[in-house]
Design a protein around this motif. Structure first.
Motif, PDB file in Angstrom:
ATOM      1  N   UNK A   1       0.833  -1.206   0.000  1.00  0.00           N
ATOM      2  CA  UNK A   1       0.000   0.000   0.000  1.00  0.00           C
ATOM      3  C   UNK A   1       0.867   1.255   0.000  1.00  0.00           C
ATOM      4  N   UNK A   2       1.821   1.323   0.918  1.00  0.00           N
ATOM      5  CA  UNK A   2       2.621   2.544   1.012  1.00  0.00           C
ATOM      6  C   UNK A   2       3.529   2.699  -0.197  1.00  0.00           C
ATOM      7  N   UNK A   3       4.061   1.618  -0.704  1.00  0.00           N
ATOM      8  CA  UNK A   3       4.890   1.716  -1.912  1.00  0.00           C
ATOM      9  C   UNK A   3       4.079   2.298  -3.053  1.00  0.00           C
ATOM     10  N   UNK A   4       2.850   1.844  -3.222  1.00  0.00           N
ATOM     11  CA  UNK A   4       1.975   2.392  -4.277  1.00  0.00           C
ATOM     12  C   UNK A   4       1.676   3.858  -4.037  1.00  0.00           C
ATOM     13  N   UNK A   5       1.413   4.225  -2.789  1.00  0.00           N
ATOM     14  CA  UNK A   5       1.116   5.624  -2.467  1.00  0.00           C
ATOM     15  C   UNK A   5       2.329   6.518  -2.743  1.00  0.00           C
ATOM     16  N   UNK A   6       3.517   6.045  -2.393  1.00  0.00           N
ATOM     17  CA  UNK A   6       4.734   6.824  -2.662  1.00  0.00           C
ATOM     18  C   UNK A   6       4.933   6.979  -4.166  1.00  0.00           C
ATOM     19  N   UNK A   7       4.671   5.929  -4.940  1.00  0.00           N
ATOM     20  CA  UNK A   7       4.787   6.030  -6.399  1.00  0.00           C
ATOM     21  C   UNK A   7       3.865   7.115  -6.949  1.00  0.00           C
ATOM     22  N   UNK A   8       2.653   7.190  -6.434  1.00  0.00           N
ATOM     23  CA  UNK A   8       1.704   8.215  -6.883  1.00  0.00           C
ATOM     24  C   UNK A   8       2.265   9.607  -6.585  1.00  0.00           C
ATOM     25  N   UNK A   9       2.813   9.803  -5.385  1.00  0.00           N
ATOM     26  CA  UNK A   9       3.352  11.122  -5.049  1.00  0.00           C
ATOM     27  C   UNK A   9       4.610  11.455  -5.847  1.00  0.00           C
ATOM     28  N   UNK A  10       5.398  10.458  -6.187  1.00  0.00           N
ATOM     29  CA  UNK A  10       6.560  10.704  -7.049  1.00  0.00           C
ATOM     30  C   UNK A  10       6.082  11.144  -8.431  1.00  0.00           C
ATOM     31  N   UNK A  11       5.139  10.399  -9.004  1.00  0.00           N
ATOM     32  CA  UNK A  11       4.582  10.783 -10.314  1.00  0.00           C
ATOM     33  C   UNK A  11       4.038  12.206 -10.283  1.00  0.00           C
ATOM     34  N   UNK A  12       3.277  12.515  -9.261  1.00  0.00           N
ATOM     35  CA  UNK A  12       2.661  13.839  -9.146  1.00  0.00           C
ATOM     36  C   UNK A  12       3.733  14.923  -9.021  1.00  0.00           C
ATOM     37  N   UNK A  13       4.772  14.647  -8.239  1.00  0.00           N
ATOM     38  CA  UNK A  13       5.857  15.619  -8.072  1.00  0.00           C
ATOM     39  C   UNK A  13       6.565  15.895  -9.396  1.00  0.00           C
TER      40      UNK A  13
END
Length: 180
Positions: A108-120
């Motif tokens: 879950x957290x790995x996926x959430x971090x990926x989303x924030x990296x993409x957004x950044x």
């Protein structure tokens, strides 16, 4: 307002004032686990503490200085992830996160971090994302290591945790390195 569906049961969305009670309940349910690594736990003793925090988060988001998101499973808050501070001049941000231990080791957290990296990188057009974690926090450190961050060094005694200083590992990722 930021809102992202990770899957049929999980969403990331910006924290709102009416999330204060849910946030407090999430913190309370895993207080001892979170206390090991998060210095703000002791200052979170009632729902009004979470209300004040969310109010500050919303003000900061309005000024485009940070972004604080709840991780919700079927409308239940199970963790948070954020850009601690967005440095527009230098094109960088730092990601912080916590997750109820019952939901850890499920990606879950790995996926959430990926989303924030993409957004950044793709939406905010930042150049650098950083993650810091206590040297002994293996679970937290596993995420940037899995996602291709570079270990850049140790900040000696970089965080005060209740009654002592902790060393922090600094991980960095540049936009040109992100291959998601």
């Amino acid at each position: 307002m930021f809102h992202y569906k990770l899957n049929d049961h999980l969403i990331l969305r910006q924290l709102q004032m009416d999330d204060a009670k849910a946030m407090f309940m999430a913190v309370e349910s895993c207080r001892e686990d979170l206390r090991e690594f998060l210095p703000w736990i002791e200052a979170t003793r009632q729902p009004s503490d979470c209300l004040a925090f969310i109010d500050l988060c919303l003000q900061s988001a309005e000024r485009r200085q940070s972004l604080n998101l709840g991780i919700f499973e079927n409308r239940k808050l199970i963790g948070c992830i954020n850009y601690n501070f967005i440095d527009w001049q230098n094109g960088s941000t730092s990601i912080g996160y916590w997750l109820d231990p019952k939901y850890q080791k499920k990606g879950i957290m790995t996926s959430a971090v990926q989303v924030l990296i993409d957004y950044a990188f793709y939406t905010l057009r930042l150049n650098r994302v950083e993650i810091r974690a206590a040297t002994y926090n293996k679970k937290s450190r596993a995420i940037p290591e899995k996602l291709g961050f570079q270990k850049e060094g140790i900040i000696r005694q970089g965080e005060w945790l209740y009654d002592h200083y902790e060393d922090l590992v600094v991980y960095g990722l540049l936009a040109r390195e992100w291959k998601h």
